[in-house]
Design an enzyme around this catalytic site. Structure first.
Site, short mmCIF file in Angstrom:
data_model
loop_
_atom_site.label_atom_id
_atom_site.label_comp_id
_atom_site.label_asym_id
_atom_site.label_seq_id
_atom_site.Cartn_x
_atom_site.Cartn_y
_atom_site.Cartn_z
N ASP A 32 0.87 -1.24 -0.02
CA ASP A 32 0.01 -0.05 -0.03
C ASP A 32 0.93 1.20 0.06
OD1 ASP A 32 -3.27 0.46 0.79
OD2 ASP A 32 -1.93 2.11 1.05
N CYS A 268 -19.49 1.27 -4.25
CA CYS A 268 -19.87 0.29 -5.45
C CYS A 268 -21.09 1.06 -5.97
CB CYS A 268 -19.91 -0.96 -4.69
SG CYS A 268 -18.43 -1.88 -4.40
#
Length: 431
Positions: A32, A268
């Site tokens: 990350d 989403c």
């Protein structure tokens, strides 16, 4: 099965559970770019609350004690990344201010992987995209950066994520996983790889495009269905009847789909339909149903704020001097996820009337909310004031079902329930 060393790029809501699941079978690098995130994970701390804390600590220790032969290591170095032979990309795929796909994180991750890509390596994408995006946008970046040839030197797969933040029942391992690969043999290899961690089984799609399309329509379908009941709520409000009561009556029919009205935020459902619409428009087709559903759902925060103001005016409350409490800021219940939360829109709409608004949510990270939205969130009940003239229940965290909001309200006040979870007698209106 060959010896795999897996690197999962992106250690958020999708990447971390995936990395930990694979770490039970293979050595895994959790990559990350956020140094603070890497530091926290290295200490066994997960701010998303998606990881099993015990499993995270076990996997960390396992990597250390086996010298990287198994277990999990958080990292943000190219050196660690280069040791892998399977790269799984799980970075966000947001939209920009014009509701167009923002592929910047995806292309950056592809370039990053391209810098360490070797012959025989496999790159698997899990980020939600439109059909054709992997081949049209990602693979060219991999080739240009690595100087390797696609389907000769390296291979690609697409296996869309199905993570549901905050859901401890429908987890990564218990949801069927769609897989695909750039050649028949690679598709089979990727499918077998995921079968090692997915208890519910896998479904091997016939192509990358089919797998991409399958993912994007999952959330577009939910968005359209929710937009229908949201539109129903707007109609019921004008008729003067309760939407929940209408849905309960209609739900007695065996084939009625039991969707509920509400705020459609998150990473989403409120985003993915724009990816599908983008591709359709590129191909010369205007997706009326998909985009009309988006318009309806995007109107709901303004509708809620306006309704609260109208109810306050009807009760004789001076709106310009009013104080309102919004209860809940995360985009859904029982998780700290604030990505694309529509509660921020309610806040901004209420403050546009001159109302002083407090936001209370014990689940979220107040520093992150301030950085992203410029909104101060109260995370402890002791921080709340008394005498609020209005309250909006925006997120149905489990704590709020027993939260005695009446203690904090003025003698004359308005309560609006966006989730229809409070007793009807306790609220002035609900969505």
């Amino acid at each position: 099965m060959k010896d795999y060393k897996i690197a999962v790029i992106g250690q958020g809501y999708v990447g971390l559970p995936l990395a930990l699941a694979f770490s039970k079978h293979f050595p895994v690098i959790g990559y990350d770019i956020n140094q603070m995130r890497i530091n926290e994970l290295s200490q066994g701390i997960d701010q998303t609350l998606e990881a099993d804390p015990a499993q995270l600590k076990i996997s960390l220790v396992q990597y250390q004690t086996t010298g990287g032969m198994s277990g999990y290591k958080p990292s943000n170095t190219l050196y660690d990344l280069a040791t892998a032979n399977v790269y799984i990309i799980t970075v966000p795929t947001p939209i920009n201010e014009f509701n167009a796909p923002d592929l910047t994180p995806l292309k950056s991750a592809s370039k990053l992987v391209g810098e360490v890509l070797k012959r025989g390596d496999i790159v698997i994408y899990e980020s939600t995209v439109y059909p054709g995006c992997t081949e049209e946008e990602c693979i060219p970046v991999l080739e240009a950066t690595s100087k390797l040839v696609f389907n000769s030197d390296f291979y690609v797969g697409y296996s869309p994520e199905r993570i549901n933040p905050g859901d401890k029942i429908n987890t990564l391992e218990t949801i069927v996983k769609v897989t695909s690969g750039s050649t028949p043999s690679i598709a089979e290899e990727i499918d077998q790889l995921y079968q090692r961690i997915i208890k519910a089984g896998t479904y091997k799609a016939t192509s990358l495009k089919v797998a991409e399309a399958a993912k994007v329509i999952e959330n577009a379908q939910r968005d359209v269905n929710i937009s229908f009941v949201n539109e129903l709520a707007l109609i019921c409000e004008r008729v003067g009847i309760d939407t929940t009561e209408v849905l309960e009556a209609a739900g007695t029919k065996f084939n009625f789909l039991k969707f509920k009205p509400g705020l459609v935020g998150g990473h989403c459902i409120s985003v993915d339909p724009y990816y599908l619409a983008h591709k359709a428009i590129q191909l010369g087709y205007y997706p009326d149903v998909i985009l009309s559903g988006r318009r309806v759902n995007d109107e709901i925060p303004v509708f809620i704020a306006s309704k609260v103001v109208k109810l306050m005016v009807q009760k004789g409350i001076d709106v310009s001097k009013a104080r309102v409490l919004i209860v809940g800021f995360a985009f859904k219940e029982n998780c700290p996820d604030t990505r694309n939360t529509k509660v921020a829109h309610i806040y901004k709409e209420l403050t546009s009337y001159g109302i002083a608004v407090d936001v209370y949510d014990p689940w979220v990270n107040k520093e992150s909310v301030w950085k992203e939205y410029g909104i101060k969130v109260l995370t402890g009940e002791s921080e709340l004031s008394r005498g609020y003239m209005g309250m909006v229940l925006a997120t149905a965290h489990k704590e709020f079902k027993t939260f005695d909001h009446r203690v904090y309200l003025a003698g004359v006040s308005v309560v609006y329930d966006t989730k229809a979870v409070l007793d009807k007698e306790q609220v002035d209106s609900r969505l």
